[in-house]
Design a protein around this motif. Structure first.
Motif, PDB file in Angstrom:
ATOM      1  N   ALA A 157       0.523  13.684  19.317  1.00 21.62           N
ATOM      2  CA  ALA A 157       0.999  13.664  17.938  1.00 21.62           C
ATOM      3  C   ALA A 157       1.565  15.015  17.516  1.00 21.62           C
ATOM      4  O   ALA A 157       2.017  15.168  16.380  1.00 21.62           O
ATOM      5  N   MET A 158       1.546  15.969  18.416  1.00 17.75           N
ATOM      6  CA  MET A 158       2.028  17.314  18.124  1.00 17.75           C
ATOM      7  C   MET A 158       3.382  17.529  18.785  1.00 17.75           C
ATOM      8  O   MET A 158       3.745  16.819  19.724  1.00 17.75           O
ATOM      9  N   PRO A 159       4.169  18.506  18.322  1.00 17.26           N
ATOM     10  CA  PRO A 159       5.454  18.794  18.970  1.00 17.26           C
ATOM     11  C   PRO A 159       5.259  19.071  20.455  1.00 17.26           C
ATOM     12  O   PRO A 159       4.321  19.762  20.852  1.00 17.26           O
ATOM     13  N   SER A 160       6.126  18.500  21.302  1.00 17.73           N
ATOM     14  CA  SER A 160       5.962  18.611  22.749  1.00 17.73           C
ATOM     15  C   SER A 160       6.627  19.844  23.342  1.00 17.73           C
ATOM     16  O   SER A 160       6.459  20.129  24.529  1.00 17.73           O
ATOM     17  N   ASP A 161       7.382  20.571  22.519  1.00 20.30           N
ATOM     18  CA  ASP A 161       8.044  21.765  23.051  1.00 20.30           C
ATOM     19  C   ASP A 161       7.033  22.885  23.212  1.00 20.30           C
ATOM     20  O   ASP A 161       6.079  22.996  22.440  1.00 20.30           O
ATOM     21  N   VAL A 162       7.207  23.700  24.249  1.00 21.04           N
ATOM     22  CA  VAL A 162       6.334  24.845  24.501  1.00 21.04           C
ATOM     23  C   VAL A 162       7.218  26.081  24.590  1.00 21.04           C
ATOM     24  O   VAL A 162       7.971  26.255  25.546  1.00 21.04           O
ATOM     25  N   GLY A 163       7.157  26.929  23.572  1.00 22.72           N
ATOM     26  CA  GLY A 163       7.930  28.160  23.589  1.00 22.72           C
ATOM     27  C   GLY A 163       7.063  29.303  24.068  1.00 22.72           C
ATOM     28  O   GLY A 163       5.940  29.479  23.595  1.00 22.72           O
ATOM     29  N   THR A 164       7.561  30.079  25.026  1.00 22.32           N
ATOM     30  CA  THR A 164       6.757  31.162  25.573  1.00 22.32           C
ATOM     31  C   THR A 164       7.646  32.259  26.137  1.00 22.32           C
ATOM     32  O   THR A 164       8.775  32.006  26.575  1.00 22.32           O
ATOM     33  N   THR A 165       7.146  33.473  26.104  1.00 20.78           N
ATOM     34  CA  THR A 165       7.822  34.580  26.782  1.00 20.78           C
ATOM     35  C   THR A 165       7.271  34.769  28.185  1.00 20.78           C
ATOM     36  O   THR A 165       7.739  35.635  28.918  1.00 20.78           O
ATOM     37  N   ALA A 166       6.261  33.968  28.561  1.00 21.59           N
ATOM     38  CA  ALA A 166       5.732  34.034  29.917  1.00 21.59           C
ATOM     39  C   ALA A 166       6.792  33.554  30.907  1.00 21.59           C
ATOM     40  O   ALA A 166       7.658  32.745  30.574  1.00 21.59           O
ATOM     41  N   VAL A 167       6.707  34.055  32.125  1.00 24.06           N
ATOM     42  CA  VAL A 167       7.688  33.729  33.155  1.00 24.06           C
ATOM     43  C   VAL A 167       7.077  32.724  34.130  1.00 24.06           C
ATOM     44  O   VAL A 167       5.997  32.955  34.680  1.00 24.06           O
TER      45      VAL A 167
END
Length: 276
Positions: A119-129
């Motif tokens: 039910a949450m946004p499925s996008d994952v934003g990260t600065t990890a490589v």
């Protein structure tokens, strides 16, 4: 005359984390001997058992978001009891305390926040490589581990792991000293890992101290896992690192990336240095 379609056989993971509801937030478990490593049952598996009980205690919020576990004593195969207590359940998250005990002794104490990742946004934003791993066919299968290693760590038989050749010098007596191990990962029976299963994946690889030339069982003191998303089907990439070994302890930072290139889980563990 019609015939019913046979239901799929349960996965090994589902079978080994099965629980019997005893009422009032209590569950009976049977810890499988296939998850033993060194002097006890694998901590990630134990957290998966507890995580399953928590999910059943708050069915509207079935997914772990943040889980912190303290390991008070080593568990062994056989009967165990899991007790859960819902501390708060709001609109989007629930906070639950839980314990796993054997023979009247608490083995693990857990505090967790659960929700519904679907039910949450499925996008994952990260600065990890995202870890760069060679193709599967160029990596080293965990099944090549010596018989003695597999005997003392039957947990390895639960996984299909393909190690980055740059991170397995320790297996030939030539650890890199970088404190880094990474591998492709999936369950040996092909079962797709779900959010609760990610709690186990964060503790599935050999202790990262192997790459420091310090092999052996490393008892977990504390493990915190953050789950970010439901993993996409397919192979996972798992990367473990450590930067500090002090006071007889070390930290192990883990990242789990799915086949869609998303960081779906991360953890930090504090463990004792391996025993000789």
């Amino acid at each position: 005359m019609s015939s019913a379609t046979p239901s799929a056989a349960p996965s090994e993971w589902d079978t080994h984390t099965a629980l019997t509801d005893a009422g009032d937030g209590r569950f009976a478990a049977d810890l499988d001997p296939g998850w033993v490593v060194g002097g006890g049952v694998n901590g990630g598996y134990l957290l998966g058992v507890v995580g399953t009980a928590i999910a059943r205690s708050v069915p509207a919020k079935p997914h772990p978001l943040s889980v912190s576990a303290y390991y008070l004593s080593a568990s062994r195969p056989g009967p165990a009891q899991v007790s859960t207590r819902v501390l708060r359940e709001g609109g989007s998250v629930a906070t639950v305390a839980a314990e796993l005990a054997q023979e009247g002794t608490t083995r693990i104490s857990v505090l967790a926040t659960y929700g519904d990742l679907a039910a949450m946004p499925s996008d994952v934003g990260t600065t990890a490589v995202e870890p760069m791993l060679p193709p599967l066919e160029e990596c080293v299968p965990g099944s090549l581990a010596p018989e003695e290693t597999r005997r003392v760590a039957p947990v390895m038989e639960r996984f299909d792991m393909r190690f980055d050749p740059a991170c397995v010098g320790w297996a030939m007596g030539a650890p890199s000293g970088n404190g880094h191990i990474q591998a492709w990962f999936r369950m040996v029976d092909g079962h797709e890992v779900d959010p609760v299963g990610l709690l186990m994946v964060c503790d599935a690889l050999p202790p990262v101290t192997f790459d420091l030339g310090r092999p052996g069982w490393a008892p977990t003191l504390e493990l915190t896992v953050h789950v970010r998303a439901v993993p996409a089907p397919g192979w996972l990439k798992v990367s473990h690192r450590t930067r500090n070994v002090a006071g007889g302890m070390f930290e192990e930072d883990c990242e789990v990336w799915d086949s869609a290139g998303r960081l779906v889980a991360q953890s930090r563990q504090l463990a004792m240095q391996p025993r000789a």
